[in-house]
Design an enzyme around this catalytic site. Structure first.
Site, PDB file in Angstrom:
ATOM      1  N   LYS A 131       0.972  -1.042   0.032  1.00  0.00           N
ATOM      2  CA  LYS A 131      -0.006   0.054   0.074  1.00  0.00           C
ATOM      3  C   LYS A 131       0.961   1.119   0.056  1.00  0.00           C
ATOM      4  O   LYS A 131       1.870   1.579   0.811  1.00  0.00           O
ATOM      5  CB  LYS A 131      -1.108  -0.080   1.183  1.00  0.00           C
ATOM      6  CG  LYS A 131      -2.121   0.709   1.025  1.00  0.00           C
ATOM      7  CD  LYS A 131      -2.855   0.558   2.322  1.00  0.00           C
ATOM      8  CE  LYS A 131      -4.324   1.348   2.282  1.00  0.00           C
ATOM      9  NZ  LYS A 131      -5.155   1.157   3.578  1.00  0.00           N
TER      10      LYS A 131
HETATM   11  C1  E4P Z   1      -8.414   2.215   3.476  1.00  0.00           C
HETATM   12  O1  E4P Z   1      -7.503   1.314   3.122  1.00  0.00           O
HETATM   13  C2  E4P Z   1      -8.260   2.602   4.710  1.00  0.00           C
HETATM   14  O2  E4P Z   1      -7.748   1.923   5.425  1.00  0.00           O
HETATM   15  C3  E4P Z   1      -9.611   3.235   5.323  1.00  0.00           C
HETATM   16  O3  E4P Z   1     -10.557   2.718   4.733  1.00  0.00           O
HETATM   17  C4  E4P Z   1      -9.745   4.453   5.870  1.00  0.00           C
HETATM   18  O4  E4P Z   1     -11.075   4.646   6.505  1.00  0.00           O
HETATM   19  P1  E4P Z   1     -11.238   5.775   7.533  1.00  0.00           P
HETATM   20  O5  E4P Z   1     -11.653   7.126   6.873  1.00  0.00           O
HETATM   21  O6  E4P Z   1     -12.514   5.358   8.262  1.00  0.00           O
HETATM   22  O7  E4P Z   1     -10.242   5.742   8.640  1.00  0.00           O
END
Ligand code: E4P
Length: 217
Positions: free
Chosen positions: A87
């Site tokens: 990522k």
């Molecule tokens: C995506 O990969 C992120 O981990 C995540 O969806 C972020 O979500 P949030 O805005 O609820 O922290």
């Protein structure tokens, strides 16, 4: 549509996996910290534990923000387990890193996508997934679902293979809306996924079926 769970909590990951509809997991440094997983060694071990609990892709985020650092970290993460997806944040060096990994057939997830332009660039660099954060856009009075639609249109225009991974899902309706728009994947919390199960008429109908069965027996 693929279902990913967005957590580093192993119990929730296993519960979703047991349901039989889970296609993968996304994590981020905040989600790791929330589970009390700190320190490089523990974090790497936790990624392996997650991979062993599920059968699909598991996104593991780099902490570096320079190209060399992202490559080094990403290679270390990818070597941990065949299910790991590296990522990478949507920054200039991140684009270079996406290209680097794409050239080497290492799967990537470009995170922190908030505009169609960013999604276009990430697809050009060969990202396997892009993660538009729809909940965080909604939080600042901007239509997160509209962004998913824009990216869908652009990717379809040019047959980009990059998958749209709708992220920052906050509730069940987000999942349904993303499915209608054509997001390839959604990643969300377990409760949003489980919310898909619910309908009062199902509960009333089942209660009646069971009562009628008992009457006849
Ligand atoms: C995506 O990969 C992120 O981990 C995540 O969806 C972020 O979500 P949030 O805005 O609820 O922290």
């Amino acid at each position: 549509m693929k279902f990913f769970i967005d957590t580093a909590n192993l119990d929730q990951i296993k519960e979703a996996q047991d349901l039989g509809v889970l296609d993968g997991v996304t994590t981020n440094p905040s989600l790791m910290a929330k589970e009390g997983i700190t320190g490089a060694e523990n974090i790497l071990k936790h990624y392996v534990d997650i991979c062993e609990a599920v059968s699909g892709d598991v996104s593991a985020e780099v902490i570096s923000v320079d190209f060399e650092g992202m490559v080094k970290e990403g290679e270390q993460l990818a070597a941990l387990h065949p299910q790991i997806v590296v990522k990478i944040p949507m920054i200039k060096d991140g684009i270079k890193a996406l290209k680097y990994f794409s050239d080497r057939n290492i799967k990537t997830n470009c995170t922190l996508i908030f505009s169609a332009g960013q999604a276009l660039l990430a697809a050009k660099a060969g990202a396997t997934y892009v993660s538009p954060f729809i909940g965080r856009l909604d939080d600042v009075s901007t239509d997160g679902l509209a962004l998913i639609s824009e990216i869908r249109e652009i990717y379809d225009n040019y047959a980009f293979e990059t998958e749209i991974l709708a992220a920052s899902i906050r509730h069940t309706m987000h999942i349904i809306d993303c499915a209608k728009i054509g997001a390839d994947v959604m990643t969300g919390p377990l409760n949003a996924m489980m919310g898909l199960l619910n309908h009062p008429l199902t509960d009333i109908g089942l209660k009646k079926f069971l009562e009628d069965y008992k009457k006849g027996n």
